[in-house]
Design a protein around this motif. Structure first.
Motif, PDB file in Angstrom:
ATOM      1  N   ALA A   1       0.842  -1.205   0.000  1.00 32.77           N
ATOM      2  CA  ALA A   1       0.000   0.000   0.000  1.00 32.77           C
ATOM      3  C   ALA A   1       0.872   1.249   0.000  1.00 32.77           C
ATOM      4  O   ALA A   1       0.606   2.224  -0.714  1.00 32.77           O
ATOM      5  CB  ALA A   1      -0.926  -0.014   1.209  1.00 32.77           C
ATOM      6  N   SER A   2       1.932   1.200   0.776  1.00 30.75           N
ATOM      7  CA  SER A   2       2.834   2.340   0.887  1.00 30.75           C
ATOM      8  C   SER A   2       3.518   2.626  -0.461  1.00 30.75           C
ATOM      9  O   SER A   2       3.546   3.769  -0.929  1.00 30.75           O
ATOM     10  CB  SER A   2       3.866   2.026   1.970  1.00 30.75           C
ATOM     11  OG  SER A   2       4.922   2.913   1.922  1.00 30.75           O
ATOM     12  N   ALA A   3       4.033   1.571  -1.091  1.00 29.91           N
ATOM     13  CA  ALA A   3       4.727   1.758  -2.374  1.00 29.91           C
ATOM     14  C   ALA A   3       3.769   2.292  -3.434  1.00 29.91           C
ATOM     15  O   ALA A   3       4.124   3.167  -4.229  1.00 29.91           O
ATOM     16  CB  ALA A   3       5.337   0.424  -2.827  1.00 29.91           C
ATOM     17  N   LEU A   4       2.544   1.784  -3.425  1.00 25.03           N
ATOM     18  CA  LEU A   4       1.563   2.243  -4.411  1.00 25.03           C
ATOM     19  C   LEU A   4       1.187   3.704  -4.146  1.00 25.03           C
ATOM     20  O   LEU A   4       1.045   4.501  -5.083  1.00 25.03           O
ATOM     21  CB  LEU A   4       0.327   1.336  -4.364  1.00 25.03           C
ATOM     22  CG  LEU A   4      -0.670   1.487  -5.509  1.00 25.03           C
ATOM     23  CD1 LEU A   4      -0.021   1.285  -6.864  1.00 25.03           C
ATOM     24  CD2 LEU A   4      -1.829   0.492  -5.343  1.00 25.03           C
ATOM     25  N   ALA A   5       1.042   4.065  -2.878  1.00 26.38           N
ATOM     26  CA  ALA A   5       0.683   5.450  -2.523  1.00 26.38           C
ATOM     27  C   ALA A   5       1.748   6.418  -3.047  1.00 26.38           C
ATOM     28  O   ALA A   5       1.432   7.463  -3.613  1.00 26.38           O
ATOM     29  CB  ALA A   5       0.526   5.580  -1.005  1.00 26.38           C
ATOM     30  N   VAL A   6       3.002   6.043  -2.876  1.00 28.09           N
ATOM     31  CA  VAL A   6       4.100   6.906  -3.340  1.00 28.09           C
ATOM     32  C   VAL A   6       4.055   7.028  -4.868  1.00 28.09           C
ATOM     33  O   VAL A   6       4.106   8.123  -5.426  1.00 28.09           O
ATOM     34  CB  VAL A   6       5.469   6.362  -2.867  1.00 28.09           C
ATOM     35  CG1 VAL A   6       6.612   7.109  -3.528  1.00 28.09           C
ATOM     36  CG2 VAL A   6       5.578   6.445  -1.341  1.00 28.09           C
TER      37      VAL A   6
ATOM     38  N   MET B   1       4.317   0.393  10.306  1.00 26.55           N
ATOM     39  CA  MET B   1       4.930   1.693  10.572  1.00 26.55           C
ATOM     40  C   MET B   1       6.066   1.972   9.572  1.00 26.55           C
ATOM     41  O   MET B   1       6.302   3.114   9.210  1.00 26.55           O
ATOM     42  CB  MET B   1       5.427   1.784  12.027  1.00 26.55           C
ATOM     43  CG  MET B   1       4.323   1.668  13.074  1.00 26.55           C
ATOM     44  SD  MET B   1       2.780   2.571  12.754  1.00 26.55           S
ATOM     45  CE  MET B   1       3.314   4.278  12.709  1.00 26.55           C
ATOM     46  N   GLU B   2       6.733   0.904   9.130  1.00 22.64           N
ATOM     47  CA  GLU B   2       7.745   1.090   8.077  1.00 22.64           C
ATOM     48  C   GLU B   2       7.061   1.606   6.808  1.00 22.64           C
ATOM     49  O   GLU B   2       7.574   2.492   6.118  1.00 22.64           O
ATOM     50  CB  GLU B   2       8.444  -0.246   7.800  1.00 22.64           C
ATOM     51  CG  GLU B   2       9.595  -0.133   6.828  1.00 22.64           C
ATOM     52  CD  GLU B   2      10.231  -1.497   6.512  1.00 22.64           C
ATOM     53  OE1 GLU B   2      10.123  -2.424   7.336  1.00 22.64           O
ATOM     54  OE2 GLU B   2      10.823  -1.619   5.427  1.00 22.64           O
ATOM     55  N   GLY B   3       5.865   1.085   6.537  1.00 20.74           N
ATOM     56  CA  GLY B   3       5.088   1.535   5.375  1.00 20.74           C
ATOM     57  C   GLY B   3       4.703   3.002   5.511  1.00 20.74           C
ATOM     58  O   GLY B   3       4.798   3.770   4.546  1.00 20.74           O
ATOM     59  N   CYS B   4       4.285   3.415   6.702  1.00 20.82           N
ATOM     60  CA  CYS B   4       3.918   4.828   6.929  1.00 20.82           C
ATOM     61  C   CYS B   4       5.144   5.710   6.711  1.00 20.82           C
ATOM     62  O   CYS B   4       5.056   6.770   6.074  1.00 20.82           O
ATOM     63  CB  CYS B   4       3.399   5.027   8.358  1.00 20.82           C
ATOM     64  SG  CYS B   4       1.793   4.285   8.654  1.00 20.82           S
ATOM     65  N   LEU B   5       6.268   5.265   7.234  1.00 21.71           N
ATOM     66  CA  LEU B   5       7.501   6.063   7.119  1.00 21.71           C
ATOM     67  C   LEU B   5       7.912   6.222   5.650  1.00 21.71           C
ATOM     68  O   LEU B   5       8.178   7.333   5.181  1.00 21.71           O
ATOM     69  CB  LEU B   5       8.620   5.401   7.926  1.00 21.71           C
ATOM     70  CG  LEU B   5       9.952   6.135   7.941  1.00 21.71           C
ATOM     71  CD1 LEU B   5       9.821   7.501   8.601  1.00 21.71           C
ATOM     72  CD2 LEU B   5      11.027   5.311   8.671  1.00 21.71           C
ATOM     73  N   ARG B   6       7.939   5.088   4.918  1.00 23.49           N
ATOM     74  CA  ARG B   6       8.323   5.149   3.500  1.00 23.49           C
ATOM     75  C   ARG B   6       7.360   6.064   2.739  1.00 23.49           C
ATOM     76  O   ARG B   6       7.778   6.787   1.840  1.00 23.49           O
ATOM     77  CB  ARG B   6       8.268   3.754   2.873  1.00 23.49           C
ATOM     78  CG  ARG B   6       9.395   2.839   3.306  1.00 23.49           C
ATOM     79  CD  ARG B   6       9.292   1.531   2.524  1.00 23.49           C
ATOM     80  NE  ARG B   6      10.264   0.552   2.943  1.00 23.49           N
ATOM     81  CZ  ARG B   6      10.429  -0.626   2.331  1.00 23.49           C
ATOM     82  NH1 ARG B   6       9.684  -0.946   1.293  1.00 23.49           N
ATOM     83  NH2 ARG B   6      11.324  -1.495   2.759  1.00 23.49           N
TER      84      ARG B   6
ATOM     85  N   ALA C   1       0.120   9.843   6.727  1.00 17.33           N
ATOM     86  CA  ALA C   1      -0.253   8.422   6.805  1.00 17.33           C
ATOM     87  C   ALA C   1      -0.898   8.173   8.156  1.00 17.33           C
ATOM     88  O   ALA C   1      -0.365   8.599   9.185  1.00 17.33           O
ATOM     89  CB  ALA C   1       0.986   7.542   6.630  1.00 17.33           C
ATOM     90  N   ASP C   2      -2.055   7.506   8.159  1.00 24.05           N
ATOM     91  CA  ASP C   2      -2.773   7.257   9.418  1.00 24.05           C
ATOM     92  C   ASP C   2      -2.955   5.769   9.649  1.00 24.05           C
ATOM     93  O   ASP C   2      -3.268   5.024   8.717  1.00 24.05           O
ATOM     94  CB  ASP C   2      -4.176   7.868   9.366  1.00 24.05           C
ATOM     95  CG  ASP C   2      -4.144   9.376   9.277  1.00 24.05           C
ATOM     96  OD1 ASP C   2      -4.066  10.021  10.314  1.00 24.05           O
ATOM     97  OD2 ASP C   2      -4.182   9.886   8.132  1.00 24.05           O
ATOM     98  N   VAL C   3      -2.788   5.349  10.908  1.00 26.70           N
ATOM     99  CA  VAL C   3      -3.149   3.992  11.305  1.00 26.70           C
ATOM    100  C   VAL C   3      -4.416   4.127  12.139  1.00 26.70           C
ATOM    101  O   VAL C   3      -4.432   4.829  13.159  1.00 26.70           O
ATOM    102  CB  VAL C   3      -2.028   3.336  12.141  1.00 26.70           C
ATOM    103  CG1 VAL C   3      -2.457   1.954  12.621  1.00 26.70           C
ATOM    104  CG2 VAL C   3      -0.748   3.234  11.307  1.00 26.70           C
TER     105      VAL C   3
END
Ligand SMILES: Nc1ncnc2c1ncn2[C@@H]1O[C@H](COP(=O)(O)OP(=O)(O)O)[C@@H](O)[C@H]1O
Ligand SMILES: CC(=O)N[C@@H](CCC(=O)OP(=O)(O)O)C(=O)O
Length: 296
Positions: A197-202, A252-257, A266-268
């Motif tokens: 999800a993180s990579a796609l968001a970026v 959290m690594e995903g939020c950071l990236r 980024a919200d959890v």
């Protein structure tokens, strides 16, 4: 030279030009990760689908990346296969990979698409990171207590081609993406859904990344206390990462990236709360943990 084949449509077949959702300008993209633990409740799956459709009607462009960890583990159990995690990631043998792909793309994604389409238009379209070479991964190295461990076919995303997702958005659809990626040589990798999800968001230049899970947010000193950390900067999170464990680590690594890659926030969020997505995205102050770019 061979002539291009043309298709003749029989008279009894009606061509449906679906203009009910239809192409429209693409608004701010919000990537929503729906975690496997929050997905186990049928009622929550329905309110999640309603929220995603509501976001679309509010002018945003939601993209869903789903998990399915508990569902994969349940299927492995039924098949008598072992489930083991290292640093929050599933140790994935070729046999496990078959099950991961079958459960994510064949079951979890299908159900989610069905729920969204029951609330649409707009209508959802399911795909995996393999489709149109959307996500390319390499084997992810892992270390436990400083020592390298073999976690098998777990992928780390090294490239995202967002063209297909953009095309779906431009055509008025809600993409629902399973976290399976393709290696350079055609091999298939199991990717943690938070990191996908993180990579796609970026790659999409998303405005927001929202991760729904089964706790209120990131707890300080977990499991000794359940005090939610409300807001933290990328640099502060970087400092906390080495102390995190389990499923919170990739999350959290995903939020950071994501925030380091240009996503504004980024919200959890607690996916056990009905309509958590709608509240979390439309309200300025979210009830979970918010990560923003910047120094401590
Ligand atoms: N510091 C922490 N704060 C909150 N939850 C934590 C923390 N460390 C580990 N966890 C665990 O992480 C889990 C969420 O991650 P995961 O099970 O992968 O969920 P999801 O399926 O939503 O991705 C929580 O249920 C909790 O057990
Ligand atoms: C490598 C890895 O661990 N992949 C995950 C993919 C699914 C996932 O991430 O699901 P959740 O979001 O529900 O945890 C797995 O096999 O469980």
């Amino acid at each position: 030279m061979t002539e291009r084949a043309t298709t003749t449509v029989p008279e009894h077949v009606q061509l449906v030009n679906d203009t009910s959702s239809g192409p429209r300008p693409v608004g701010a993209v919000v990537v929503v990760k729906f975690g496997g633990n929050a997905m186990v409740d049928a009622g929550l799956r329905r309110t999640f689908a309603e929220d995603v459709v509501e976001l679309w009607h509010a002018g945003l462009r939601p993209v869903v990346v789903h998990g399915g960890g508990p569902q994969i583990s349940a299927m492995l159990d039924r098949l008598g296969l072992e489930t083991r995690f290292e640093a929050g990631l599933r140790v994935t043998t070729p046999e496990t990979m078959d099950v991961v792909r079958m459960v994510l793309a064949g079951r979890v994604q299908r159900e989610l698409v069905g729920h969204i389409n029951a609330c649409g238009p707009p209508f959802a379209v399911g795909m995996t990171g393999e489709d149109a070479h959307t996500m390319t991964a390499v084997r992810r190295p892992a270390r436990v207590d400083g020592r390298p461990v073999d976690i098998g076919l777990v992928g780390d995303i090294v490239g995202v081609n967002p063209g297909m997702v953009h095309a779906l958005l431009e055509d008025g659809h809600i993409p629902v993406v399973s976290p399976v990626a393709r290696g350079e040589g055609g091999e298939v990798y199991n990717v943690n859904a938070d990191l996908a999800a993180s990579a796609l968001a970026v790659a999409l230049g998303a405005e927001r990344l929202v991760m729904l899970t089964d706790v209120e947010g990131l707890y300080a000193n977990w499991p000794h206390s359940a005090e939610v950390i409300g807001r933290l900067t990328a640099d502060a999170l970087d400092g906390l990462l080495p102390g995190l464990a389990g499923g919170m680590l990739p999350k959290m690594e995903g939020c950071l990236r994501a925030v380091r890659g240009g996503v504004r926030r980024a919200d959890v969020l607690d996916g056990r709360v009905p309509h958590a997505v709608l509240r979390g995205v439309l309200d300025e102050i979210s009830p979970g943990t918010t990560v923003i770019p910047g120094a401590v």
